[in-house]
Design an enzyme around this catalytic site. Structure first.
Site, PDB file in Angstrom:
ATOM      1  N   ARG A  30       0.809  -1.214   0.000  1.00 42.32           N
ATOM      2  CA  ARG A  30       0.000   0.000   0.000  1.00 42.32           C
ATOM      3  C   ARG A  30       0.845   1.268   0.000  1.00 42.32           C
ATOM      4  NH1 ARG A  30      -3.825  -1.784   4.803  1.00 42.32           N
ATOM      5  NH2 ARG A  30      -1.837  -2.652   5.479  1.00 42.32           N
ATOM      6  N   LYS A  44       0.714 -17.063  10.177  1.00 44.42           N
ATOM      7  CA  LYS A  44      -0.037 -17.136  11.404  1.00 44.42           C
ATOM      8  C   LYS A  44      -0.221 -15.712  11.937  1.00 44.42           C
ATOM      9  CE  LYS A  44       1.889 -17.858  15.594  1.00 44.42           C
ATOM     10  NZ  LYS A  44       2.598 -16.702  16.123  1.00 44.42           N
ATOM     11  N   HIS A  74       6.107 -21.628  11.163  1.00 45.18           N
ATOM     12  CA  HIS A  74       7.527 -21.673  10.803  1.00 45.18           C
ATOM     13  C   HIS A  74       8.327 -22.640  11.669  1.00 45.18           C
ATOM     14  CE1 HIS A  74       8.163 -18.710  14.044  1.00 45.18           C
ATOM     15  NE2 HIS A  74       9.420 -19.085  14.018  1.00 45.18           N
ATOM     16  N   GLU A 127      12.083 -17.223  25.448  1.00 45.71           N
ATOM     17  CA  GLU A 127      12.664 -16.129  24.671  1.00 45.71           C
ATOM     18  C   GLU A 127      13.201 -15.068  25.619  1.00 45.71           C
ATOM     19  OE1 GLU A 127      10.554 -15.231  20.782  1.00 45.71           O
ATOM     20  OE2 GLU A 127       8.887 -15.576  22.141  1.00 45.71           O
ATOM     21  N   ASP A 158      -0.299 -16.827  20.881  1.00 44.39           N
ATOM     22  CA  ASP A 158       0.844 -16.580  20.005  1.00 44.39           C
ATOM     23  C   ASP A 158       1.695 -17.831  19.808  1.00 44.39           C
ATOM     24  OD1 ASP A 158       2.516 -14.750  18.520  1.00 44.39           O
ATOM     25  OD2 ASP A 158       3.954 -14.783  20.175  1.00 44.39           O
ATOM     26  N   HIS A 170       2.936 -23.301  17.365  1.00 43.46           N
ATOM     27  CA  HIS A 170       4.294 -23.855  17.459  1.00 43.46           C
ATOM     28  C   HIS A 170       4.383 -25.028  18.443  1.00 43.46           C
ATOM     29  CE1 HIS A 170       5.094 -20.412  15.155  1.00 43.46           C
ATOM     30  NE2 HIS A 170       5.353 -19.552  16.117  1.00 43.46           N
ATOM     31  N   LYS A 216       8.074 -14.549  27.142  1.00 48.68           N
ATOM     32  CA  LYS A 216       8.987 -13.492  26.696  1.00 48.68           C
ATOM     33  C   LYS A 216       9.794 -13.025  27.903  1.00 48.68           C
ATOM     34  CE  LYS A 216       6.979 -12.583  22.552  1.00 48.68           C
ATOM     35  NZ  LYS A 216       7.687 -13.029  21.356  1.00 48.68           N
TER      36      LYS A 216
END
Ligand code: BG6
Length: 515
Positions: free
Chosen positions: A64, A171, A201, A239, A258, A263, A363
């Protein structure tokens, strides 16, 4: 699944050269986003380097932002030097960018698709791409339905005997059971299931694919791979990063949506599935779906007892202060979104009944590490008197997914000396030691599989819905009972204490990754 057996790693390039995908065009919607520059182009570059891209190939970016094709080509070339997983060869960058086109347009406007159709016809003539197209929807998920409908209306997904058309969906695929079901329904009005590639992934990661290889390519694991020998399974996906620039998305999503139904459930399904009758896409996915459906549904009481959620507050990584989640950009300062989740799940089938699966992800944890731990049952009887049985570490089979890729097995061995004493030792296989390290983004294999029409490593509609069915009761209870103690873990730690308690109550503990 696309299979090859190989004994000598050096024969690989020659083998792959003969396996380049057939002529096609890749069309990326949402080409201005982060995914394109960080993953998709570096992955295309790696495929080109391995001779796995067709020589008759072109790429169209639909976006865009006002820009021209030459400026877009320059931008991608620059970004490649920054984000490629290894040093780039200018000749190869030129090869890739000279076949790159930009098409401006809004995703809701039929005109965008008309223009795209005209451009694709020109490209087919120039590059002999034979009308084979695959579309990568790297957009916000709210556009998935609209783009699919518009592609259908413009005749851009129509296949014939001579040409194929496929669509890859990034996703998240829905934000719960109802929306995933509605989205499946919407895209299935336009596409056949064999044109739909729902990407996850994690399935592009070598060690994840290796789970199937070591389970079904070796005779020694399968006989002990069941409730008689396995005490429990742990999956950690930790993570160190916070939400970075993705606060807007993440604050709506949270750690559970998430990471878990996608996953982590992919990992569980590969670890627990029965041997498929073949490596055909549907044979493998049928078995994965069966185990996802075998996951025990959680009652409200189970959600209270067997799930833990957390949100990071301020903390430290040992070097500098780390901000609290609520102070991250584009996050609600009063947010009750979880950045950590731990669950205990059970499976209702013959192989796994009674074996707990503990999972945790979050996280801003202490280290970055993803691993699967299969813990075997302890010996039944204390034979080694100088080493109490309860002090003997049980055998653990560990699949290291990242940052190191490999597999290790821990077992007891005699400590040298006149007195019989046992210590725990490690048998370690590291990918890099055997096969060298081949930097990759994880997307190479998936893009390639889509080009050759193999959907084994992509999620089928029933898998996605089976996964959301397990997670939905947790989402419902959590929504009805907002957390009262957030933030409840400091950034840079291993998450809230309740996650340790979840295992300690069962007389178990988390393995600390990196040990
Ligand atoms: C993505 C999630 O799907 O996976 C991110 O949206 C997460 O929040 C990422 O950071 C993790 O992927 P990887 O490959 O770094 O483990």
């Amino acid at each position: 699944m696309n299979e090859m057996t190989e004994t000598a790693p050096q024969s690989r390039s020659a083998y792959e050269a003969s396996r380049a995908a057939g002529p096609c065009v890749m069309v990326i919607f949402g080409v201005g986003g982060d995914l394109t520059k960080r993953k998709l182009f570096p992955a295309l570059y790696n495929l080109a380097k391995e001779n796995l891209l067709p020589k008759d190939f072109a790429i169209v970016g639909v976006g865009r932002h006002e820009t021209s094709t030459p400026d877009f080509q320059k931008k991608i070339a620059q970004e490649l030097t920054e984000f490629a997983t290894s040093d780039v060869e200018p000749g190869l960058v030129n090869w890739l960018t000279e076949r790159l086109y930009y098409s401006l347009g809004s995703f809701q406007d039929a005109e965008t698709y008309k223009k795209l159709a005209e451009l694709l016809i020109q490209i087919d003539q120039k590059y002999s791409t034979e009308g084979n197209y695959f579309y990568y929807l790297a957009t916000a998920p709210e556009f998935f339905g609209e783009i699919t409908r518009q592609l259908g209306a413009a005749g851009l997904v129509q296949q014939t005997e001579k040409r194929w058309r496929r669509v890859i969906y990034e996703k998240p695929f829905g934000d719960g059971l109802a929306s995933a079901h509605a989205l499946n329904h919407e895209i299935e009005e336009v596409l056949a299931e064999n044109q739909i590639y729902r990407i996850d992934h994690y399935l592009g990661k070598e060690t994840v694919q290796n789970i199937l290889a070591f389970r079904f390519g070796n005779g020694i694991f399968e006989p002990v791979w069941n409730r008689r020998y396995i005490d429990h399974v742990q999956i950690t996906v930790a993570e160190t990063v916070g939400v970075e620039t993705r606060g807007g998305y993440y604050d709506q999503s949270g750690a559970l949506r998430d990471m878990v139904p996608n996953h982590i459930f992919q990992l569980i399904s590969l670890v627990t599935m029965e041997p498929p009758v073949s490596f055909d896409a549907d044979a493998v996915r049928d078995e994965q779906t069966k185990v996802l459906r075998a996951m025990q549904p959680l009652s409200e009481q189970d959600v209270l007892m067997r799930t833990v959620r957390g949100q990071y507050g301020e903390g430290s990584d040992g070097k500098s202060r780390l901000p609290a989640y609520r102070s991250e950009p584009r996050v609600n300062p009063k947010s009750s979104t979880e950045t950590f989740v731990a669950l205990k799940l059970l499976m209702d089938n013959w192989r796994w009944a009674g074996v707990p699966f503990y999972l945790r992800t979050g996280k801003r944890l202490k280290i970055r590490a993803s691993e699967i731990v299969i813990q075997f049952k302890s010996v039944p009887f204390q034979l080694f008197r100088k080493t109490a049985v309860e002090r003997l570490a049980p055998n653990q089979f560990i699949v290291h997914i990242q940052p190191q890729e490999g597999i290790s097995l821990q077992f007891g061995a005699k400590i040298p000396g006149p007195i019989v004493k046992l210590g725990t030792v490690n048998m370690d296989f590291r990918y890099a030691d055997y096969f060298g390290s081949k930097p990759s983004t994880g997307y190479e294999r998936l893009l390639y599989e889509c080009m050759i029409g193999d959907a084994t490593l992509f999620q089928r509609a029933d898998m996605v819905e089976a996964s959301w069915s397990v997670v939905q009761p947790i989402l419902d209870v959590w929504q009805a009972l907002p957390p009262r103690n957030f933030p409840n873990y400091p950034a840079g730690s291993w998450g809230p204490w309740e996650a340790n308690d979840l295992l300690e109550r069962d007389g178990r503990q988390w393995r600390e990754p990196g040990q």
